[in-house]
Scaffold this active site. Structure first.
Site, PDB file in Angstrom:
ATOM      1  N   ASN A 124     -10.289   0.013   0.504  1.00 41.45           N
ATOM      2  CA  ASN A 124      -8.823   0.081   0.502  1.00 41.45           C
ATOM      3  C   ASN A 124      -8.321  -0.389  -0.858  1.00 41.45           C
ATOM      4  O   ASN A 124      -8.432  -1.558  -1.197  1.00 41.45           O
ATOM      5  CB  ASN A 124      -8.299  -0.823   1.629  1.00 41.45           C
ATOM      6  CG  ASN A 124      -6.792  -0.827   1.740  1.00 41.45           C
ATOM      7  OD1 ASN A 124      -6.090  -0.367   0.838  1.00 41.45           O
ATOM      8  ND2 ASN A 124      -6.285  -1.366   2.838  1.00 41.45           N
ATOM      9  N   CYS A 141       0.819  -1.221   0.000  1.00 36.77           N
ATOM     10  CA  CYS A 141       0.000   0.000   0.000  1.00 36.77           C
ATOM     11  C   CYS A 141       0.854   1.272   0.000  1.00 36.77           C
ATOM     12  O   CYS A 141       0.358   2.359  -0.283  1.00 36.77           O
ATOM     13  CB  CYS A 141      -0.937   0.014   1.205  1.00 36.77           C
ATOM     14  SG  CYS A 141      -2.010  -1.413   1.276  1.00 36.77           S
ATOM     15  N   HIS A 175      -3.053   7.010   3.437  1.00 31.09           N
ATOM     16  CA  HIS A 175      -3.541   5.767   2.837  1.00 31.09           C
ATOM     17  C   HIS A 175      -4.938   5.476   3.389  1.00 31.09           C
ATOM     18  O   HIS A 175      -5.183   5.584   4.598  1.00 31.09           O
ATOM     19  CB  HIS A 175      -2.578   4.624   3.175  1.00 31.09           C
ATOM     20  CG  HIS A 175      -3.109   3.290   2.796  1.00 31.09           C
ATOM     21  ND1 HIS A 175      -3.604   3.021   1.545  1.00 31.09           N
ATOM     22  CD2 HIS A 175      -3.251   2.136   3.503  1.00 31.09           C
ATOM     23  CE1 HIS A 175      -4.025   1.766   1.496  1.00 31.09           C
ATOM     24  NE2 HIS A 175      -3.815   1.214   2.683  1.00 31.09           N
TER      25      HIS A 175
HETATM   26  O1  UT7 Z   1      -3.831  -1.458   3.734  1.00 32.64           O
HETATM   27  C1  UT7 Z   1      -3.016  -2.064   4.682  1.00 32.64           C
HETATM   28  C2  UT7 Z   1      -3.404  -1.671   5.995  1.00 32.64           C
HETATM   29  N1  UT7 Z   1      -4.599  -2.339   6.444  1.00 32.64           N
HETATM   30  C3  UT7 Z   1      -5.208  -1.855   7.486  1.00 32.64           C
HETATM   31  O2  UT7 Z   1      -4.783  -0.837   7.964  1.00 32.64           O
HETATM   32  C4  UT7 Z   1      -6.365  -2.602   8.102  1.00 32.64           C
HETATM   33  C5  UT7 Z   1      -6.242  -2.551   9.609  1.00 32.64           C
HETATM   34  N2  UT7 Z   1      -7.260  -3.250  10.358  1.00 32.64           N
HETATM   35  C6  UT7 Z   1      -8.556  -2.870  10.354  1.00 32.64           C
HETATM   36  O3  UT7 Z   1      -8.958  -1.971   9.633  1.00 32.64           O
HETATM   37  C7  UT7 Z   1      -9.490  -3.560  11.321  1.00 32.64           C
HETATM   38  O4  UT7 Z   1      -8.737  -4.345  12.220  1.00 32.64           O
HETATM   39  C8  UT7 Z   1     -10.553  -4.465  10.632  1.00 32.64           C
HETATM   40  C9  UT7 Z   1     -11.576  -3.590   9.926  1.00 32.64           C
HETATM   41  C10 UT7 Z   1      -9.884  -5.401   9.659  1.00 32.64           C
HETATM   42  C11 UT7 Z   1     -11.300  -5.283  11.690  1.00 32.64           C
HETATM   43  O5  UT7 Z   1     -11.884  -4.432  12.660  1.00 32.64           O
HETATM   44  P1  UT7 Z   1     -11.696  -4.756  14.219  1.00 32.64           P
HETATM   45  O6  UT7 Z   1     -12.484  -3.761  14.954  1.00 32.64           O
HETATM   46  O7  UT7 Z   1     -10.231  -4.833  14.479  1.00 32.64           O
HETATM   47  O8  UT7 Z   1     -12.422  -6.167  14.354  1.00 32.64           O
HETATM   48  P2  UT7 Z   1     -11.800  -7.564  14.813  1.00 32.64           P
HETATM   49  O9  UT7 Z   1     -10.902  -8.121  13.759  1.00 32.64           O
HETATM   50  O10 UT7 Z   1     -11.257  -7.408  16.182  1.00 32.64           O
HETATM   51  O11 UT7 Z   1     -13.111  -8.445  14.889  1.00 32.64           O
HETATM   52  C12 UT7 Z   1     -14.162  -8.135  15.802  1.00 32.64           C
HETATM   53  C13 UT7 Z   1     -15.307  -9.092  15.539  1.00 32.64           C
HETATM   54  C14 UT7 Z   1     -14.860 -10.554  15.448  1.00 32.64           C
HETATM   55  O12 UT7 Z   1     -15.866 -11.353  16.050  1.00 32.64           O
HETATM   56  P3  UT7 Z   1     -15.669 -11.901  17.546  1.00 32.64           P
HETATM   57  O13 UT7 Z   1     -14.414 -12.726  17.504  1.00 32.64           O
HETATM   58  O14 UT7 Z   1     -15.543 -10.690  18.414  1.00 32.64           O
HETATM   59  O15 UT7 Z   1     -16.920 -12.685  17.765  1.00 32.64           O
HETATM   60  C15 UT7 Z   1     -14.846 -10.832  13.970  1.00 32.64           C
HETATM   61  O16 UT7 Z   1     -15.069 -12.189  13.661  1.00 32.64           O
HETATM   62  O17 UT7 Z   1     -15.914  -8.802  14.278  1.00 32.64           O
HETATM   63  C16 UT7 Z   1     -16.006  -9.985  13.497  1.00 32.64           C
HETATM   64  N3  UT7 Z   1     -15.928  -9.635  12.085  1.00 32.64           N
HETATM   65  C17 UT7 Z   1     -17.002  -9.309  11.357  1.00 32.64           C
HETATM   66  N4  UT7 Z   1     -18.301  -9.226  11.659  1.00 32.64           N
HETATM   67  C18 UT7 Z   1     -19.159  -8.849  10.695  1.00 32.64           C
HETATM   68  C19 UT7 Z   1     -14.813  -9.549  11.307  1.00 32.64           C
HETATM   69  N5  UT7 Z   1     -15.168  -9.170  10.065  1.00 32.64           N
HETATM   70  C20 UT7 Z   1     -16.508  -9.016  10.068  1.00 32.64           C
HETATM   71  C21 UT7 Z   1     -17.444  -8.642   9.097  1.00 32.64           C
HETATM   72  N6  UT7 Z   1     -18.748  -8.569   9.455  1.00 32.64           N
HETATM   73  N7  UT7 Z   1     -17.079  -8.335   7.843  1.00 32.64           N
END
Ligand code: UT7
Length: 325
Positions: free
Chosen positions: A282, A113, A252
Site C-alpha cells: 500500500n 490515500c 486504491h
Molecule cells: O490505505 C488505507 C486503507 N487501508 C486498508 O484498507 C487496510 C484495511 N485492513 C486490512 O487490510 C486488514 O484488516 C489487515 C491486513 C490489516 C489485517 O487483516 P485481518 O484479516 O483483518 O486480520 P486481523 O487484524 O483481524 O488479525 C487477525 C490475526 C490477529 O491475531 P489473533 O488476535 O486472531 O490471535 C492478529 O494479531 O492476525 C494477527 N496478525 C498477524 N499475524 C501474522 C496481524 N498482523 C499479522 C502479521 N502476521 N503481520
C-alpha cells in the site's frame, strides 16, 4: 465543454526492496499470513536521496516526457502526500525546484490515500475555466519512515513510491466525465498518523509514542469496501454509465481481499480490475497513479475507453472518478 485529459503518466519506485521473507526476521509473521491476508509479496523502501520529493520529481519527469511537455510549460503542480520531506516548504515546491518548473505555482494536498484522486478533481476545476493550462498531479509517499517496524499489524502493509500525470483541457468529449468525493472526519481515529508532539505544552499528548501509522484494520477493511462501492455507484449514476461499460477499474491498492470483495459487490469482472499491490504494498496516495502509469504503459487503455478510479483512505476520505481515455 472542455474536460481534463491525461496526456502523460509516469512513476518511480525507490531501489530498496523488502520481501515478506525479510519481514519474518523483523516481526512474528510469515509469508503465508501476509500473502493470504493481504496479497502483498514485496514492497519498495526509500533510502538516502530517495525522499518523497525525489520520487515525485522522477515520476513527473517521465510523465512530462510522455506528454511531450517541458517542465517550464507547467502552470500548476499539485503533490498529494502525507509524507512530505518537511512541513514547510511543501513537497510540491521542492518538486518545482527539482524540475525547474519556474512558471508554475505549487502546493500540497492531504487526503491520505485518496489524495491523488482529490488532486485530479482540483485540476479539473482549473481546467474547466482555463483549458490551456498544463497541470502536474503527483501522488508520492515514503511511508516507510512513519512505520513502527515492531508492529506486525502495520509494518507488513506499506511501501514507498510515486506516480504522476499531466493534465490539460480538451473539448473532444474525452477526459474526466464525473467525480464523487467524500470525507467523514468522525471516523478519524480508525486510521491515523500522529505528527511530532506540539511544542506548545497546552497541546502536549501524554501517551505519544512516535509519529507512526496506527490502524484498526478490521474496521477500516469493512468501511473501505462499503464506501468505495457506494461512491462507484454514485459516480456511474452521475455519468449515466453502467458498470459493464467500464474497460478498467483502478482502485486504491491496499488489500487483495478488499479488491475482490469490491469487484464482487460491483459486479465487475475481476480481469477488469487492475491489481499491482503484490509488488508494491500500500503506497497510499501513490498507489493509484503508479497503477495508472503501469496500465497505460502496458497498453491496457486505448482512446475512448472508460476508466474508473476509486479511492479510500484516512480521514476517512474516499471517492470515485470516471475518465473517457
Ligand atoms: O490505505 C488505507 C486503507 N487501508 C486498508 O484498507 C487496510 C484495511 N485492513 C486490512 O487490510 C486488514 O484488516 C489487515 C491486513 C490489516 C489485517 O487483516 P485481518 O484479516 O483483518 O486480520 P486481523 O487484524 O483481524 O488479525 C487477525 C490475526 C490477529 O491475531 P489473533 O488476535 O486472531 O490471535 C492478529 O494479531 O492476525 C494477527 N496478525 C498477524 N499475524 C501474522 C496481524 N498482523 C499479522 C502479521 N502476521 N503481520
Amino acid at each position: 465543454m472542455s474536460r481534463a485529459v491525461i496526456c502523460g503518466t509516469g512513476s518511480c519506485l525507490p531501489t530498496g526492496k523488502l520481501t515478506n521473507q525479510d519481514l519474518t526476521d523483523m516481526v512474528d509473521t510469515s509469508d503465508e499470513w501476509i500473502t493470504t491476508r493481504t496479497g502483498i509479496k514485496t514492497r519498495y523502501i526509500s533510502g538516502r536521496g530517495e525522499e518523497t520529493s525525489k520520487l515525485a520529481a522522477n515520476a513527473a519527469l517521465k510523465a512530462l516526457t510522455m506528454a511531450g511537455i517541458g517542465a517550464e510549460e507547467l502552470d500548476i503542480i499539485i503533490v498529494a502526500t502525507i509524507t512530505p520531506d518537511m512541513s514547510m516548504p511543501s513537497c510540491a515546491c521542492l518538486v518545482q525546484q527539482q524540475l525547474g518548473a519556474l512558471n508554475a505555482f505549487a502546493f500540497d494536498l492531504n487526503a491520505a490515500c485518496s489524495g491523488f484522486v482529490y488532486g485530479l478533481d482540483v485540476a479539473e476545476k482549473y481546467l474547466n475555466s482555463n483549458p490551456g493550462l498544463k497541470i502536474l498531479v503527483v501522488g508520492a509517499e515514503t511511508l516507510s519512515g512513519r512505520i513502527n517496524w515492531q508492529d506486525r499489524n502495520t509494518c507488513v502493509l506499506f511501501g514507498d513510491g510515486a506516480g504522476a500525470c499531466i493534465l490539460t483541457g480538451d473539448d473532444s468529449g474525452r477526459g474526466m466525465l464525473a467525480a464523487e468525493l467524500y470525507s467523514d472526519g468522525r471516523l478519524f481515529d480508525l486510521l491515523k498518523m500522529d505528527s511530532a508532539p506540539s511544542m506548545n505544552p497546552e497541546f502536549a499528548v501524554a501517551d505519544y509514542d512516535g509519529s507512526y501509522i496506527k490502524m484498526a484494520g478490521r474496521d477500516v477493511f469493512k468501511y473501505a469496501v462499503r464506501f468505495m462501492e457506494k461512491s462507484v455507484a454514485a459516480v456511474l449514476k452521475k455519468a449515466g454509465i453502467s458498470i459493464e461499460e467500464i474497460r478498467l477499474l483502478i482502485p486504491h491498492q491496499a488489500n487483495i481481499r478488499i479488491l475482490k470483495n469490491l469487484a464482487d459487490h460491483l459486479g465487475i469482472a475481476h480481469e477488469k480490475v487492475y491489481i499491482n499491490l503484490q509488488k508494491y504494498g500500500n503506497t497510499s496516495a501513490a498507489s493509484i497513479p503508479i497503477a495508472l502509469d503501469e496500465a497505460n504503459r502496458e497498453g491496457r487503455l486505448v482512446d475512448n475507453d472508460l476508466l474508473l478510479l476509486c479511492c479510500f483512505g484516512g480521514g476517512f476520505t474516499w471517492g470515485a472518478m470516471i475518465f473517457r481515455w
